[in-house]
Design a protein around this motif. Structure first.
Motif, mmCIF file in Angstrom:
data_model
loop_
_atom_site.group_PDB
_atom_site.id
_atom_site.type_symbol
_atom_site.label_atom_id
_atom_site.label_comp_id
_atom_site.label_asym_id
_atom_site.label_seq_id
_atom_site.Cartn_x
_atom_site.Cartn_y
_atom_site.Cartn_z
ATOM 1 N N ASP A 24 0.762 -1.236 -0.178
ATOM 2 C CA ASP A 24 0.161 0.006 -0.027
ATOM 3 C C ASP A 24 0.764 1.140 0.048
ATOM 4 O O ASP A 24 0.619 2.177 -0.707
ATOM 5 N N GLN B 18 -9.026 -4.610 7.155
ATOM 6 C CA GLN B 18 -9.446 -4.164 8.551
ATOM 7 C C GLN B 18 -10.237 -5.293 9.176
ATOM 8 O O GLN B 18 -9.787 -5.694 10.472
ATOM 9 N N GLU C 263 -10.847 -0.359 -4.024
ATOM 10 C CA GLU C 263 -9.625 0.173 -3.057
ATOM 11 C C GLU C 263 -10.468 -0.033 -1.569
ATOM 12 O O GLU C 263 -9.948 -0.588 -0.644
ATOM 13 N N ASP C 264 -11.836 0.621 -1.608
ATOM 14 C CA ASP C 264 -12.541 0.407 -0.405
ATOM 15 C C ASP C 264 -12.840 -1.119 0.269
ATOM 16 O O ASP C 264 -12.603 -1.159 1.285
ATOM 17 N N LYS D 239 -9.743 -2.377 1.472
ATOM 18 C CA LYS D 239 -9.015 -2.104 2.855
ATOM 19 C C LYS D 239 -10.096 -2.422 3.724
ATOM 20 O O LYS D 239 -9.785 -2.921 4.981
#
Lengths: 261, 88
Positions: A257, B81, B73-74, B77
């Motif tokens: 990232d 998480q 992308e979200d 992520k």
């Protein structure tokens, strides 16, 4: 109805960059032909799993043309014109679904890319052949899917060659290492699962686990390890290894990232 | 449901062009051909895909890219998480 030789000739025109609308109309006919021949597969996949199975009815023209140009294959040899993708929680589920589908489907070809990944891409692909046409079922674990999506993302943002083993060296290497870590982690999870449920342990899983615990020592056999699994402390040791590998995987994700920012 | 989607790799933008019931795969494929030919005439090369799923939420799980790059992308992520929370 397009014969295989006519489909082959169409593929050649596509490879050479035809802009003739009738060629694209013919491609739709060909895709529908494959769809019709393989229509029975998706209901079988959906009956075999509670996981989500999304069907892609016809690979995009762009992807077909790119594949024809990238690989020296003919249009009728492309096995993922029609296909679906299933995401499962774990390697154990991936194994179980793969076996179920092999039993349910006609003439299934199994492409297990976990031990032999393609440029880091890991998954199990089951490809049944019906009426001469193929249908590709991609079974990915959640982590394998996250990895594949990550590569897709960077391929578009940085360099499409990342998907095929090229692209910026450091990023390609980080993605490759991440894939290896994910494989180790999942192999260890399978071993833990099998140890707890009294099932056999696969050679490849054992090797991945053993290399993680005792790097460079290949003197132990699965049989001796089976005995050691009975020893107090071994299973907790594997459990803590799994946690360490999870940390490695997460750290690697973070590094990639950061590299892309 | 059947979804006809256009995705532009350069911009990362996705456009959901149409939805068809499962019984209308022929219409969806015809729609796809029309869009492909329009793109060809305009010298553009988007990915036009036809996906079949029970809901859009299912497509998000398996093909997040076709909601646009930002959603992909979200989604990545969120997966990480979730992995971090499981780890803790």
């Amino acid at each position: 109805m397009l014969s295989r030789s006519a489909a082959g000739r169409l593929g050649e025109r596509l490879r050479q960059g035809t802009k003739d609308p009738s060629d694209f109309a013919e491609l739709v006919v060909y895709c529908q032909q494959v769809k019709l021949a393989t229509a029975q597969v998706l209901p079988i996949v959906r009956s075999a799993t509670v996981a989500t199975a999304v069907d892609r009815s016809g690979k995009s023209f762009l992807s077909i043309v790119e594949k024809l140009r990238r690989q020296s294959i003919r249009l009728p040899q492309i096995q993922d014109i029609e296909g679906c993708r299933v995401i499962v929680d774990s390697r154990s589920e991936q194994d179980a679904l793969s076996l179920r589908l092999q039993a349910l489907l006609a003439d299934p070809q199994v492409d297990d890319r976990r031990a032999n990944p393609t440029h880091g891409y890991r998954a199990v692909h089951i490809v049944p052949r019906i009426g001469g046409e193929r249908y590709e079922i991609q079974i990915r674990t959640k982590l394998q899917h996250v990895w594949a999506q990550l590569v897709e993302l960077w391929a578009e943002k940085v360099d499409r060659d990342l998907k095929y083993g090229g692209g910026p060296e450091s990023l390609a290497k980080s993605l490759f290492v991440l894939s290896e870590h994910i494989n180790q982690l999942e192999s260890c999870e399978v071993i833990l699962f099998n140890a707890y449920t009294g099932q056999d342990i696969d050679d490849a899983d054992f090797t991945a686990l053993h290399d993680s615990l005792v790097p460079g020592d290949d003197s132990e056999t699965i049989a001796s390890w089976f005995e050691r699994l009975e020893e107090p402390g071994i299973v907790p040791r594997i459990s803590s290894l799994v946690l360490k590998l999870k940390d490695d995987v997460l750290r690697q994700f973070d590094e990639i990232d950061r590299a892309g920012r | 449901m059947i979804f006809v989607i256009s995705y532009d790799r350069r911009s990362g933008r996705a456009e959901w062009l149409a939805e068809y019931p499962d019984s209308e795969m022929g219409c969806a494929q015809q729609h796809r051909l029309e869009v492909e030919l329009e793109a060809l005439a305009a010298n553009e090369s988007p990915e036009i895909v036809v996906l079949s799923a029970e809901s859009k939420a299912q497509v998000l799980k398996t093909h997040a890219k076709y909601f646009g790059r930002q959603t992909l992308e979200d989604s990545l992520k969120a997966s990480l998480q979730q992995a971090r929370e499981t780890r803790q």
